[in-house]
Design an enzyme around this catalytic site. Sequence first.
Site, PDB file in Angstrom:
ATOM      1  N   GLU A  16       2.776  -6.266 -12.849  1.00  0.00           N
ATOM      2  CA  GLU A  16       1.937  -5.244 -12.235  1.00  0.00           C
ATOM      3  C   GLU A  16       1.302  -4.309 -13.258  1.00  0.00           C
ATOM      4  O   GLU A  16       0.137  -3.933 -13.124  1.00  0.00           O
ATOM      5  CB  GLU A  16       2.748  -4.436 -11.215  1.00  0.00           C
ATOM      6  CG  GLU A  16       3.095  -5.203  -9.950  1.00  0.00           C
ATOM      7  CD  GLU A  16       4.320  -6.111 -10.121  1.00  0.00           C
ATOM      8  OE1 GLU A  16       4.960  -6.064 -11.207  1.00  0.00           O
ATOM      9  OE2 GLU A  16       4.643  -6.852  -9.188  1.00  0.00           O
ATOM     10  N   PHE A  42       5.494  -1.854  -5.888  1.00  0.00           N
ATOM     11  CA  PHE A  42       5.341  -2.204  -7.299  1.00  0.00           C
ATOM     12  C   PHE A  42       4.272  -1.377  -8.003  1.00  0.00           C
ATOM     13  O   PHE A  42       3.985  -1.619  -9.178  1.00  0.00           O
ATOM     14  CB  PHE A  42       5.075  -3.699  -7.434  1.00  0.00           C
ATOM     15  CG  PHE A  42       6.140  -4.526  -6.761  1.00  0.00           C
ATOM     16  CD1 PHE A  42       7.477  -4.210  -6.920  1.00  0.00           C
ATOM     17  CD2 PHE A  42       5.800  -5.593  -5.944  1.00  0.00           C
ATOM     18  CE1 PHE A  42       8.459  -4.950  -6.285  1.00  0.00           C
ATOM     19  CE2 PHE A  42       6.780  -6.331  -5.301  1.00  0.00           C
ATOM     20  CZ  PHE A  42       8.118  -6.012  -5.465  1.00  0.00           C
ATOM     21  N   HIS A  66       1.809  -3.721   2.221  1.00  0.00           N
ATOM     22  CA  HIS A  66       3.213  -3.539   2.619  1.00  0.00           C
ATOM     23  C   HIS A  66       3.609  -2.082   2.385  1.00  0.00           C
ATOM     24  O   HIS A  66       4.428  -1.757   1.546  1.00  0.00           O
ATOM     25  CB  HIS A  66       4.128  -4.490   1.850  1.00  0.00           C
ATOM     26  CG  HIS A  66       3.863  -5.940   2.141  1.00  0.00           C
ATOM     27  ND1 HIS A  66       2.691  -6.565   1.760  1.00  0.00           N
ATOM     28  CD2 HIS A  66       4.600  -6.876   2.770  1.00  0.00           C
ATOM     29  CE1 HIS A  66       2.721  -7.827   2.149  1.00  0.00           C
ATOM     30  NE2 HIS A  66       3.861  -8.043   2.776  1.00  0.00           N
ATOM     31  N   ASP A  74      12.759  -7.938   3.204  1.00  0.00           N
ATOM     32  CA  ASP A  74      13.178  -7.766   1.815  1.00  0.00           C
ATOM     33  C   ASP A  74      14.114  -6.576   1.583  1.00  0.00           C
ATOM     34  O   ASP A  74      14.663  -6.427   0.501  1.00  0.00           O
ATOM     35  CB  ASP A  74      11.953  -7.626   0.913  1.00  0.00           C
ATOM     36  CG  ASP A  74      11.180  -8.928   0.815  1.00  0.00           C
ATOM     37  OD1 ASP A  74      11.819  -9.983   0.782  1.00  0.00           O
ATOM     38  OD2 ASP A  74       9.948  -8.882   0.806  1.00  0.00           O
ATOM     39  N   ARG A 125       1.256  -4.066   6.301  1.00  0.00           N
ATOM     40  CA  ARG A 125       1.582  -5.471   6.479  1.00  0.00           C
ATOM     41  C   ARG A 125       1.330  -5.893   7.913  1.00  0.00           C
ATOM     42  O   ARG A 125       0.818  -6.976   8.179  1.00  0.00           O
ATOM     43  CB  ARG A 125       3.058  -5.725   6.135  1.00  0.00           C
ATOM     44  CG  ARG A 125       3.547  -7.129   6.501  1.00  0.00           C
ATOM     45  CD  ARG A 125       5.049  -7.235   6.274  1.00  0.00           C
ATOM     46  NE  ARG A 125       5.543  -8.563   6.571  1.00  0.00           N
ATOM     47  CZ  ARG A 125       5.982  -8.967   7.756  1.00  0.00           C
ATOM     48  NH1 ARG A 125       5.953  -8.125   8.783  1.00  0.00           N
ATOM     49  NH2 ARG A 125       6.438 -10.184   7.937  1.00  0.00           N
TER      50      ARG A 125
END
Length: 244
Positions: A16, A42, A66, A74, A125
Amino acid sequence: MDRRSNGNYISYGVREFGMAAIINGMTLHGGLRPYGGTFLMFSEYARNALRMASLMKINPIFVFTHDSIGLGEDGPTHQPVEQVATLRYIPNHHVWRPCDTSETAAAWASAIEQRHTPSSLILSRQNLPFVERSAQQLADIRKGGYVLSDADGARAVLLATGSEVDLALKAQARLAEQGIAVRVVSMPCTNLFDAQDKAYQASVLPAGLPRLAIEAGVSDFWRKYVGLEGDVIGLDRFGESAPA
């Protein structure tokens, strides 16, 4: 980096910071407008490059998806809580969290038009419902915050962003059934709302009306909008793990 790509896209893999730094370099070189995308969580790894884009007054576009704890299986390591708020605190950085396609289109147009400011688009998302708007409301999206749904004799303001705007609209309908009128304000870009004149800000958030902010993230950021008499429905803890 995947060098097998032969189109307009680069597959950076789990890199990233490298992605954001390369986007900055491409922006400085000129000739095109690069953008890159990853999970919002991220942005932590990309933060140095995001900050440098703001400091250098360049205009790359970063897309983070997300955007809340409702992102799947997750668990808490991938569930952003404080990330949107901390990105908003970066000087000279426009952070958009749109609630539907109209706000997303406005966010993208605004990002494209910037010359000396990077933009981050924070996207959901999950599927979000489309909200009908007047021509004036569509124009006011570009001001960062606006009245999405008003009510005669409103007794309070519900202030929300992203996926929580739909929750605010549903709460407005339930309260109306009980004879309680409230206004719903959508604020997809606090940076741009803060740049508006005081008269416009007061027309959206009138003095004297109690305010409740709703966002699936840390609550303290919203205190400057709701004041000491208002309240915030947020998430001041890490999310829970997904079911086994």
